[in-house]
Motif scaffolding. Sequence first.
Motif, PDB file in Angstrom:
ATOM      1  N   ILE A   1      37.325  44.227  37.768  1.00  0.00           N
ATOM      2  CA  ILE A   1      37.771  43.171  36.850  1.00  0.00           C
ATOM      3  C   ILE A   1      38.246  43.766  35.527  1.00  0.00           C
ATOM      4  CG2 ILE A   1      36.970  41.232  35.435  1.00  0.00           C
ATOM      5  CD1 ILE A   1      35.088  40.515  37.775  1.00  0.00           C
ATOM      6  N   PHE A   2      37.482  44.699  34.971  1.00  0.00           N
ATOM      7  CA  PHE A   2      37.855  45.293  33.683  1.00  0.00           C
ATOM      8  C   PHE A   2      39.164  46.073  33.786  1.00  0.00           C
ATOM      9  CE2 PHE A   2      33.053  45.429  32.663  1.00  0.00           C
ATOM     10  CZ  PHE A   2      33.116  44.140  32.164  1.00  0.00           C
ATOM     11  N   ILE A   3      39.345  46.784  34.896  1.00  0.00           N
ATOM     12  CA  ILE A   3      40.573  47.569  35.061  1.00  0.00           C
ATOM     13  C   ILE A   3      41.774  46.648  35.240  1.00  0.00           C
ATOM     14  CG2 ILE A   3      41.784  49.137  36.628  1.00  0.00           C
ATOM     15  CD1 ILE A   3      39.190  50.630  37.009  1.00  0.00           C
ATOM     16  N   VAL A   4      41.625  45.577  36.013  1.00  0.00           N
ATOM     17  CA  VAL A   4      42.726  44.627  36.210  1.00  0.00           C
ATOM     18  C   VAL A   4      43.090  43.956  34.888  1.00  0.00           C
ATOM     19  CG1 VAL A   4      43.359  42.429  37.278  1.00  0.00           C
ATOM     20  CG2 VAL A   4      42.265  44.205  38.647  1.00  0.00           C
ATOM     21  N   LEU A   5      42.085  43.536  34.128  1.00  0.00           N
ATOM     22  CA  LEU A   5      42.352  42.932  32.820  1.00  0.00           C
ATOM     23  C   LEU A   5      43.039  43.929  31.889  1.00  0.00           C
ATOM     24  CD1 LEU A   5      39.039  40.925  32.170  1.00  0.00           C
ATOM     25  CD2 LEU A   5      41.293  39.998  32.753  1.00  0.00           C
ATOM     26  N   SER A   6      42.587  45.171  31.927  1.00  0.00           N
ATOM     27  CA  SER A   6      43.209  46.214  31.100  1.00  0.00           C
ATOM     28  C   SER A   6      44.663  46.419  31.496  1.00  0.00           C
ATOM     29  CB  SER A   6      42.437  47.525  31.249  1.00  0.00           C
ATOM     30  OG  SER A   6      41.104  47.400  30.827  1.00  0.00           O
ATOM     31  N   TYR A   7      44.914  46.408  32.797  1.00  0.00           N
ATOM     32  CA  TYR A   7      46.274  46.634  33.300  1.00  0.00           C
ATOM     33  C   TYR A   7      47.233  45.545  32.811  1.00  0.00           C
ATOM     34  CZ  TYR A   7      50.172  46.806  36.567  1.00  0.00           C
ATOM     35  OH  TYR A   7      51.427  46.845  37.111  1.00  0.00           O
ATOM     36  N   PHE A   8      46.840  44.288  32.968  1.00  0.00           N
ATOM     37  CA  PHE A   8      47.730  43.199  32.571  1.00  0.00           C
ATOM     38  C   PHE A   8      47.879  43.140  31.045  1.00  0.00           C
ATOM     39  CE2 PHE A   8      46.720  41.608  36.873  1.00  0.00           C
ATOM     40  CZ  PHE A   8      48.021  41.400  37.313  1.00  0.00           C
ATOM     41  N   THR A   9      46.837  43.496  30.316  1.00  0.00           N
ATOM     42  CA  THR A   9      46.948  43.569  28.856  1.00  0.00           C
ATOM     43  C   THR A   9      47.886  44.692  28.456  1.00  0.00           C
ATOM     44  OG1 THR A   9      44.676  42.755  28.624  1.00  0.00           O
ATOM     45  CG2 THR A   9      45.670  43.770  26.688  1.00  0.00           C
ATOM     46  N   PHE A  10      47.744  45.834  29.118  1.00  0.00           N
ATOM     47  CA  PHE A  10      48.585  46.999  28.852  1.00  0.00           C
ATOM     48  C   PHE A  10      50.056  46.681  29.131  1.00  0.00           C
ATOM     49  CE2 PHE A  10      50.502  51.107  29.931  1.00  0.00           C
ATOM     50  CZ  PHE A  10      50.052  51.899  28.896  1.00  0.00           C
ATOM     51  N   LYS A  11      50.305  45.922  30.187  1.00  0.00           N
ATOM     52  CA  LYS A  11      51.672  45.584  30.559  1.00  0.00           C
ATOM     53  C   LYS A  11      52.341  44.699  29.505  1.00  0.00           C
ATOM     54  CE  LYS A  11      53.394  45.376  34.422  1.00  0.00           C
ATOM     55  NZ  LYS A  11      54.534  46.065  35.109  1.00  0.00           N
ATOM     56  N   ARG A  12      51.534  43.900  28.807  1.00  0.00           N
ATOM     57  CA  ARG A  12      52.083  42.946  27.862  1.00  0.00           C
ATOM     58  C   ARG A  12      52.106  43.453  26.428  1.00  0.00           C
ATOM     59  NH1 ARG A  12      52.324  37.689  29.844  1.00  0.00           N
ATOM     60  NH2 ARG A  12      51.475  37.420  31.943  1.00  0.00           N
ATOM     61  N   LYS A  13      51.383  44.547  26.158  1.00  0.00           N
ATOM     62  CA  LYS A  13      51.299  45.047  24.787  1.00  0.00           C
ATOM     63  C   LYS A  13      52.641  45.620  24.327  1.00  0.00           C
ATOM     64  CE  LYS A  13      47.082  44.394  23.256  1.00  0.00           C
ATOM     65  NZ  LYS A  13      46.792  43.685  21.984  1.00  0.00           N
TER      66      LYS A  13
END
Length: 271
Positions: free
Chosen positions: A257-269
Amino acid sequence: MIRAVKAELIKTLGYATFWVLISLHAILFLLVLTIANKATLNFNGVESNILLSKPYTWGTVAWLASWFNLILALLFIILCGNDFLFGTYRRGLLDGFSRNNLFKAKLSLLMLIAIYVVVLVTLIALFATPVLSSWENLLTGYGYILVLFIQMLGYFSIALLIIVLTRNIALTIIVYLLYFALIEPIIRLFLPDSAAQFLPVKIISNLTPMPDFLGIMAKQFSQTDSIDANTLNTIDAINNSTSLTQNIVVACLYIAIFIVLSYFTFKRKDF
């Protein structure tokens, strides 16, 4: 992808702070394990160095190694934060790397540091603890080290999510430490025990619990009738609140969950 990982390794291995913290981690763990191996405390005839003898050795080694997970988590925060601070991600995009490649390269670094912990802990344990000097003992207890590996991924995945959200090293370190030491413990106070034991830090930290010294002493004392059956039952109830298998499964879910959330946040930053 391979090119992005190579660039990540070149950047990391050329960073002096990386070697300072890695060396500090190794030296401190070696020092503590050596002291634990040589120190002997006596409690009514039960010596504490029994924890570094079979069958408790690997559990104790994993627990001692977990003391220093914070050092490596802080190192990972610094390595990730520097990329935001110095515009490395933006430069990577200009050089032709995709956001997917940059994120996967950081995950590869996360995995490599966790693998380093597994290798280091194994080698130092074999060197500092004579009882682990045979292959039989190594293979029998290596499950504890694999659990330590999962724990490292858990600590890193929390750090990754926070640094991606804040993009600030100092703020991430403050939030990370506060969450571990203050925020989650306070939250657990307001939750029933059945729910509190499944919060992220609680689950991840329980992967390498403190050796059951109380239970070991109880078993020793029971042989001489120094402890009654009701006390033994109470100790068993405390030590068996959640199973290791359950903790591993829940911890892996949190990591995902943390990695998926990090990934989608990273994609949008916006870098």
